[in-house]
Design an enzyme around this catalytic site. Structure first.
Site, PDB file in Angstrom:
ATOM      1  N   CYS A   1     -32.242  81.194  21.799  1.00 24.71           N
ATOM      2  CA  CYS A   1     -33.458  82.017  21.937  1.00 24.71           C
ATOM      3  C   CYS A   1     -34.509  81.585  20.905  1.00 24.71           C
ATOM      4  CB  CYS A   1     -33.116  83.492  21.753  1.00 24.71           C
ATOM      5  SG  CYS A   1     -34.570  84.539  21.903  1.00 24.71           S
TER       6      CYS A   1
ATOM      7  N   ASP B   1     -35.714  73.840  34.323  1.00 27.69           N
ATOM      8  CA  ASP B   1     -36.634  73.313  35.340  1.00 27.69           C
ATOM      9  C   ASP B   1     -35.997  73.050  36.698  1.00 27.69           C
ATOM     10  OD1 ASP B   1     -38.364  73.486  33.261  1.00 27.69           O
ATOM     11  OD2 ASP B   1     -38.759  71.346  33.071  1.00 27.69           O
TER      12      ASP B   1
ATOM     13  N   ARG C   1     -35.996  80.899  35.602  1.00 30.36           N
ATOM     14  CA  ARG C   1     -37.310  81.309  36.110  1.00 30.36           C
ATOM     15  C   ARG C   1     -37.449  81.115  37.612  1.00 30.36           C
ATOM     16  NH1 ARG C   1     -40.583  77.593  32.337  1.00 30.36           N
ATOM     17  NH2 ARG C   1     -38.690  76.398  32.765  1.00 30.36           N
TER      18      ARG C   1
HETATM   19  C1  LIG Z   1     -38.744  85.656  29.856  1.00 31.05           C
HETATM   20  C2  LIG Z   1     -37.520  84.862  29.491  1.00 31.05           C
HETATM   21  C3  LIG Z   1     -36.449  85.510  28.909  1.00 31.05           C
HETATM   22  C4  LIG Z   1     -35.283  84.797  28.559  1.00 31.05           C
HETATM   23  N1  LIG Z   1     -34.228  85.459  28.016  1.00 31.05           N
HETATM   24  C5  LIG Z   1     -33.101  84.764  27.670  1.00 31.05           C
HETATM   25  C6  LIG Z   1     -31.957  85.429  27.139  1.00 31.05           C
HETATM   26  O1  LIG Z   1     -31.907  86.650  27.017  1.00 31.05           O
HETATM   27  N2  LIG Z   1     -30.890  84.659  26.765  1.00 31.05           N
HETATM   28  C7  LIG Z   1     -30.888  83.297  26.924  1.00 31.05           C
HETATM   29  O2  LIG Z   1     -29.904  82.636  26.587  1.00 31.05           O
HETATM   30  N3  LIG Z   1     -31.942  82.660  27.469  1.00 31.05           N
HETATM   31  C8  LIG Z   1     -33.030  83.360  27.851  1.00 31.05           C
HETATM   32  N4  LIG Z   1     -34.075  82.701  28.439  1.00 31.05           N
HETATM   33  C9  LIG Z   1     -33.946  81.264  28.715  1.00 31.05           C
HETATM   34  C10 LIG Z   1     -33.349  81.028  30.110  1.00 31.05           C
HETATM   35  O3  LIG Z   1     -32.030  81.502  30.196  1.00 31.05           O
HETATM   36  C11 LIG Z   1     -33.356  79.518  30.448  1.00 31.05           C
HETATM   37  O4  LIG Z   1     -32.608  78.864  29.459  1.00 31.05           O
HETATM   38  C12 LIG Z   1     -34.753  78.934  30.470  1.00 31.05           C
HETATM   39  O5  LIG Z   1     -35.652  79.781  31.161  1.00 31.05           O
HETATM   40  C13 LIG Z   1     -34.757  77.543  31.140  1.00 31.05           C
HETATM   41  O6  LIG Z   1     -34.258  77.613  32.448  1.00 31.05           O
HETATM   42  P1  LIG Z   1     -35.245  77.645  33.751  1.00 31.05           P
HETATM   43  O7  LIG Z   1     -36.132  76.445  33.650  1.00 31.05           O
HETATM   44  O8  LIG Z   1     -34.314  77.625  34.932  1.00 31.05           O
HETATM   45  O9  LIG Z   1     -36.033  78.933  33.640  1.00 31.05           O
HETATM   46  C14 LIG Z   1     -35.223  83.407  28.802  1.00 31.05           C
HETATM   47  C15 LIG Z   1     -36.300  82.772  29.431  1.00 31.05           C
HETATM   48  C16 LIG Z   1     -37.432  83.481  29.783  1.00 31.05           C
HETATM   49  C17 LIG Z   1     -38.554  82.769  30.481  1.00 31.05           C
END
Ligand SMILES: Cc1cc2nc3c(=O)[nH]c(=O)nc-3n(C[C@H](O)[C@H](O)[C@H](O)COP(=O)(O)O)c2cc1C
Length: 325
Positions: free
Chosen positions: A102, A204, A227
């Site tokens: 995080c 992504d 996302r």
């Molecule tokens: C608004 C938001 C909140 C997130 N909250 C967490 C979380 O609580 N714990 C965590 O490990 N990652 C969290 N992430 C990261 C996501 O789990 C993920 O690693 C990141 O969005 C990249 O993946 P994606 O491109 O599929 O979104 C968060 C991401 C976003 C955008």
């Protein structure tokens, strides 16, 4: 399919933890659409959990239909991390996951989340104490490093493996990059090559083609999607269709709008009252992406001062803008 000790992840597609979004209701909805082999809770504060704060405890709720379910904890106090891990085990979680990714200032300032990537002795201490506190499988979620000049995901992997972590999820960005640029899948591939434990790749994946490409290019055991699933809760199901060489489910506007309405109604009914309207606005914002005249709908949802007004806006929109099938 892959296994985290005795927990089978099948299909090998994981709904990422997304704070403020992937609560039990959203996880149930995604699971119900198919294709999702594992869900992870939003990050849960070990300060809040061990001090028995109601709001934190609310985040640990889940239902049987979500299984297997992983509970993610964060913090920097190894004692509280261990105590929290034992608590989520007692609540029935299948897996406990440590957040070392995080990037949010409030979390990092207290030494938790991605800050652990620049303090490996503390990370090691936390993993060892958590390991001793639970019998269920232990996993770790990381970013590639703190910044571009200190990418250390492989080193973190080794520490994790030596301390008993049983699966690693890696988001291919550093802490400093936040969400900018493109996720680095090279580092994911490198970690996978070096790993003795299963590796989940993340970052992504916004289409079924992206998921197949991540498997192919990195060799990971599982792919985690965040996302992309917020605006399109069918995405994981569609990725699974594509990976299984089936026609990818096509979701009509009507299906999407109906899903949005039903889901928002459930949030309105079941989310804690003071937070419900704000949560509905946020979720409505994501789910209405790609709908015709979605911007107008979002403006009306956003302006609603009560749950009744909110649904008035949604109903009016559905009647005016979504053709019946
Ligand atoms: C608004 C938001 C909140 C997130 N909250 C967490 C979380 O609580 N714990 C965590 O490990 N990652 C969290 N992430 C990261 C996501 O789990 C993920 O690693 C990141 O969005 C990249 O993946 P994606 O491109 O599929 O979104 C968060 C991401 C976003 C955008």
């Amino acid at each position: 399919m892959f296994k985290i000790r005795d927990v089978t992840i099948d299909p090998p597609l994981v709904l990422a933890p997304v704070a403020g979004h992937t609560d039990s209701l959203f996880r149930q909805a995604v699971k119900g659409l198919g294709g999702c082999g594992l869900v992870v809770s939003e990050l849960v504060s070990t300060e809040g959990l061990t001090r028995r704060h109601d709001r934190t405890h609310h985040l640990t709720r889940f239902v049987e239909a979500e299984r297997p379910v992983s509970m993610q904890i964060f913090g920097s106090d190894s004692g509280r991390m261990a105590e929290s891990a034992a608590m989520v085990e007692a609540m029935g979680a299948d897996i406990v996951d440590i957040n070392a990714g995080c990037p949010v200032k409030k979390v990092v300032r207290q030494g938790g989340g991605s800050s652990l990537l620049r303090d490996l002795p503390l990370l090691e201490k936390i993993i060892k104490e958590v390991r001793k506190a639970v019998r269920i499988p232990l996993t770790l979620k990381i970013r590639s490093g703190w910044d571009r000049s200190s990418i250390n995901a492989v080193e973190v992997l080794k520490v994790a493996e030596d301390c008993g972590v049983e699966c690693l999820a890696i988001h291919g960005r550093t802490r400093s990059e936040l969400f900018s640029g493109r996720a680095d899948w090279e580092i994911i591939a490198k970690v996978k090559r070096e790993a003795r434990i299963p590796v989940i790749g993340n970052g992504d994946v916004f289409s079924p083609g992206d998921a197949s490409r991540m498997f192919r290019e990195t060799g990971v055991d599982g792919v985690m999607i965040g996302r992309g699933a917020l605006g399109n809760p069918w995405l994981i199901r569609q990725c699974w269709d594509h990976l299984s060489a089936r026609p990818v489910a096509v979701i009509s506007l009507k299906q999407k709008a109906d899903f949005m309405k039903k889901f928002l109604e459930r949030v309105g009914r079941e989310a804690p009252a003071p937070a419900a309207l704000g949560k509905m606005k946020k979720i409505g914002g994501y789910l209405s992406r790609g709908l015709p005249q979605g911007a107008g709908l979002r403006a009306r949802m956003h302006g609603a001062r009560s749950i009744e007004e909110f649904f008035g806006a949604v109903e009016a929109y559905l009647a005016d803008s979504i053709p019946a099938e």
